[in-house]
Design a protein around this motif. Sequence first.
Motif, short mmCIF file in Angstrom:
data_model
loop_
_atom_site.label_atom_id
_atom_site.label_comp_id
_atom_site.label_asym_id
_atom_site.label_seq_id
_atom_site.Cartn_x
_atom_site.Cartn_y
_atom_site.Cartn_z
N TYR A 1 0.86 -1.17 0.00
CA TYR A 1 0.00 0.00 0.00
C TYR A 1 0.90 1.23 0.00
CZ TYR A 1 -3.63 -3.28 1.53
OH TYR A 1 -4.50 -4.33 1.63
N LEU A 2 0.44 2.31 -0.56
CA LEU A 2 1.20 3.55 -0.57
C LEU A 2 0.64 4.45 0.53
CD1 LEU A 2 1.38 4.19 -4.43
CD2 LEU A 2 2.86 2.76 -2.98
N PRO A 3 1.39 4.64 1.63
CA PRO A 3 0.86 5.39 2.77
C PRO A 3 0.31 6.77 2.42
CG PRO A 3 2.90 4.30 3.39
CD PRO A 3 2.74 4.11 1.90
N HIS A 4 0.91 7.42 1.42
CA HIS A 4 0.41 8.73 1.01
C HIS A 4 -0.56 8.63 -0.17
CE1 HIS A 4 0.29 13.00 -0.03
NE2 HIS A 4 0.64 12.68 -1.27
N GLY A 5 -0.18 7.87 -1.19
CA GLY A 5 -0.93 7.86 -2.44
C GLY A 5 -2.09 6.89 -2.49
N SER A 6 -2.00 5.76 -1.79
CA SER A 6 -3.05 4.74 -1.85
C SER A 6 -3.00 3.88 -0.59
CB SER A 6 -2.87 3.87 -3.11
OG SER A 6 -3.89 2.90 -3.20
N PRO A 7 -3.41 4.43 0.57
CA PRO A 7 -3.28 3.69 1.83
C PRO A 7 -4.28 2.57 2.03
CG PRO A 7 -4.31 5.81 2.22
CD PRO A 7 -3.91 5.80 0.77
N THR A 8 -5.33 2.52 1.19
CA THR A 8 -6.36 1.49 1.39
C THR A 8 -6.48 0.52 0.23
OG1 THR A 8 -8.05 3.00 0.51
CG2 THR A 8 -7.72 2.98 2.91
N VAL A 9 -5.92 0.88 -0.93
CA VAL A 9 -5.99 -0.01 -2.11
C VAL A 9 -4.59 -0.52 -2.40
CG1 VAL A 9 -6.58 -0.19 -4.55
CG2 VAL A 9 -7.95 1.28 -3.03
N PRO A 10 -4.40 -1.85 -2.42
CA PRO A 10 -3.04 -2.38 -2.61
C PRO A 10 -2.56 -2.28 -4.05
CG PRO A 10 -4.60 -4.18 -2.45
CD PRO A 10 -5.38 -2.93 -2.20
N HIS A 11 -1.24 -2.14 -4.19
CA HIS A 11 -0.55 -2.27 -5.47
C HIS A 11 0.33 -3.52 -5.39
CE1 HIS A 11 -1.92 1.83 -5.81
NE2 HIS A 11 -1.44 1.93 -7.04
N ARG A 12 1.00 -3.83 -6.48
CA ARG A 12 1.93 -4.96 -6.49
C ARG A 12 3.34 -4.43 -6.70
NH1 ARG A 12 0.72 -7.54 -11.32
NH2 ARG A 12 1.88 -9.41 -10.76
N LEU A 13 4.26 -4.89 -5.88
CA LEU A 13 5.68 -4.58 -6.05
C LEU A 13 6.34 -5.84 -6.59
CD1 LEU A 13 8.08 -2.65 -5.70
CD2 LEU A 13 8.37 -3.59 -3.39
N LEU A 14 6.72 -5.81 -7.87
CA LEU A 14 7.43 -6.93 -8.48
C LEU A 14 8.92 -6.64 -8.43
CD1 LEU A 14 5.26 -7.49 -11.70
CD2 LEU A 14 4.87 -8.34 -9.39
N THR A 15 9.70 -7.61 -7.98
CA THR A 15 11.16 -7.44 -7.97
C THR A 15 11.80 -8.60 -8.70
OG1 THR A 15 11.59 -8.64 -5.90
CG2 THR A 15 10.99 -6.31 -5.72
N LEU A 16 12.82 -8.30 -9.48
CA LEU A 16 13.57 -9.31 -10.24
C LEU A 16 15.05 -9.07 -10.00
CD1 LEU A 16 11.47 -8.72 -13.42
CD2 LEU A 16 11.45 -10.87 -12.17
N MET A 17 15.75 -10.09 -9.53
CA MET A 17 17.17 -9.95 -9.24
C MET A 17 17.97 -10.05 -10.54
SD MET A 17 19.70 -12.24 -6.82
CE MET A 17 18.69 -12.05 -5.36
N LEU A 18 18.62 -8.95 -10.90
CA LEU A 18 19.49 -8.96 -12.08
C LEU A 18 20.88 -9.48 -11.72
CD1 LEU A 18 18.49 -5.57 -13.74
CD2 LEU A 18 17.56 -7.85 -14.16
N LEU A 19 21.36 -9.06 -10.54
CA LEU A 19 22.60 -9.55 -9.94
C LEU A 19 22.38 -9.57 -8.44
CD1 LEU A 19 25.25 -7.40 -11.91
CD2 LEU A 19 24.87 -9.88 -12.18
N PRO A 20 23.10 -10.39 -7.69
CA PRO A 20 22.93 -10.37 -6.23
C PRO A 20 23.17 -8.96 -5.68
CG PRO A 20 24.19 -12.29 -6.89
CD PRO A 20 24.04 -11.45 -8.12
N GLY A 21 22.14 -8.40 -5.04
CA GLY A 21 22.24 -7.04 -4.51
C GLY A 21 21.71 -5.97 -5.43
N LEU A 22 21.36 -6.34 -6.68
CA LEU A 22 20.84 -5.38 -7.66
C LEU A 22 19.51 -5.90 -8.19
CD1 LEU A 22 21.09 -2.91 -9.52
CD2 LEU A 22 22.50 -4.28 -11.05
N GLU A 23 18.44 -5.13 -7.93
CA GLU A 23 17.11 -5.61 -8.25
C GLU A 23 16.35 -4.62 -9.13
OE1 GLU A 23 15.08 -8.07 -5.35
OE2 GLU A 23 16.47 -7.32 -3.83
N LEU A 24 15.60 -5.18 -10.05
CA LEU A 24 14.70 -4.42 -10.91
C LEU A 24 13.33 -4.42 -10.24
CD1 LEU A 24 14.29 -3.05 -13.72
CD2 LEU A 24 13.73 -5.34 -14.59
N CYS A 25 12.76 -3.24 -9.99
CA CYS A 25 11.52 -3.13 -9.24
C CYS A 25 10.43 -2.49 -10.10
CB CYS A 25 11.73 -2.28 -7.98
SG CYS A 25 13.03 -2.90 -6.90
#
Length: 346
Positions: free
Chosen positions: A154-178
């Motif tokens: 949820y976005l505490p300022h922009g959308s505190p009641t409607v959920p979004h999805r945070l997708l993360t993909l590891m390109l290298l260990p410690g480096l993620e595409l979000c």
Amino acid sequence: MGEEGTGGAVHLLCLAASSGVPLFCRSSRGGAPARQQVLLVGLEELTNIRNVERLKKELRASYRLIDSFLGDSELIGDLTQCVDCVIPPEGSLLQEALCGFAEATGTAFVSLVVSGRVAAATESWWRLGMPEAVLLPWLVGSLPPQAARDYPVYLPHGSPTVPHRLLTLMLLPGLELCLLCGPRPALSQLDPQLLERWWQPLLEPLRACLSVGPGALPNGFPLHTDILGLLLLNLELKRCLFTVEPLRDKEPSLQQRQRLLRNFYSLVSTTHFPPEPGSSEKTEDAGHRIQLPRACYLVLGPGMGWQLVALQLGLRQLLLLLSPQSPTHGLRSLATHTLHALTPLL
């Protein structure tokens, strides 16, 4: 309950006797852990409790994030309310690929995150409000390594009641595409072929980006040899660079450097460079006015000798931790030169 540094940040853990639901509060720049819980659970669940046991289970997801805020951290966005960033050596190449990938996946909110710091992001990601702009990369940096995630937020300022999805993909260990998105794209659509198409040709720039890490600045960036740590803030863009890596083999320890700069920032931001009344409404105009620099410095007591200097010029602030041998009469000149050198980066 404990107090942290000169900023008077209070960490309070409450256990509601009637329900057993743990509530966290921290009065530092707006109560970060409470917003961490909104980020992961949503405001509705926290304000209208229907199932106590389910809420307690859901709140466990926020414990790791809260712990990362309460412990010693290499990040400082919780205090400054500016996004922790790194400056990759080949940032323009990464930015171009990021924008192309965002268009290919139909997602406007995309970023590259290195250990909780944003290395590159789309315009829409940069326009995220506070505190989610700080919390989202911090969340990614606090999670255990994983090749891919589909995380409800949820976005505490922009959308505190409607959920979004945070997708993360590891390109290298410690480096993620979000990616911050709605129902689409599905995680399965982000297949290895799509990732290889956009990111395989940039493997070396990605490795170079990862190597920056806690240093925040490109390797080899010319800093004065007296500098032991720095914090640069762009108050207009709400971004910051924070590092205590220079001359890391010298005293004080990295943890001490982090604490010294955090405490000095708390002092400076409340006493010497407090926000002007209505400054949030005048930010754009202020960027076009010629402003004289303001500066202050602090020399730590006997047995230490480290020096701290802060300089504000327009909408940028620079805080430096300097070694004892740096002459006091040259602090302002050194800070001014460093700020001019760093300005093109942020």
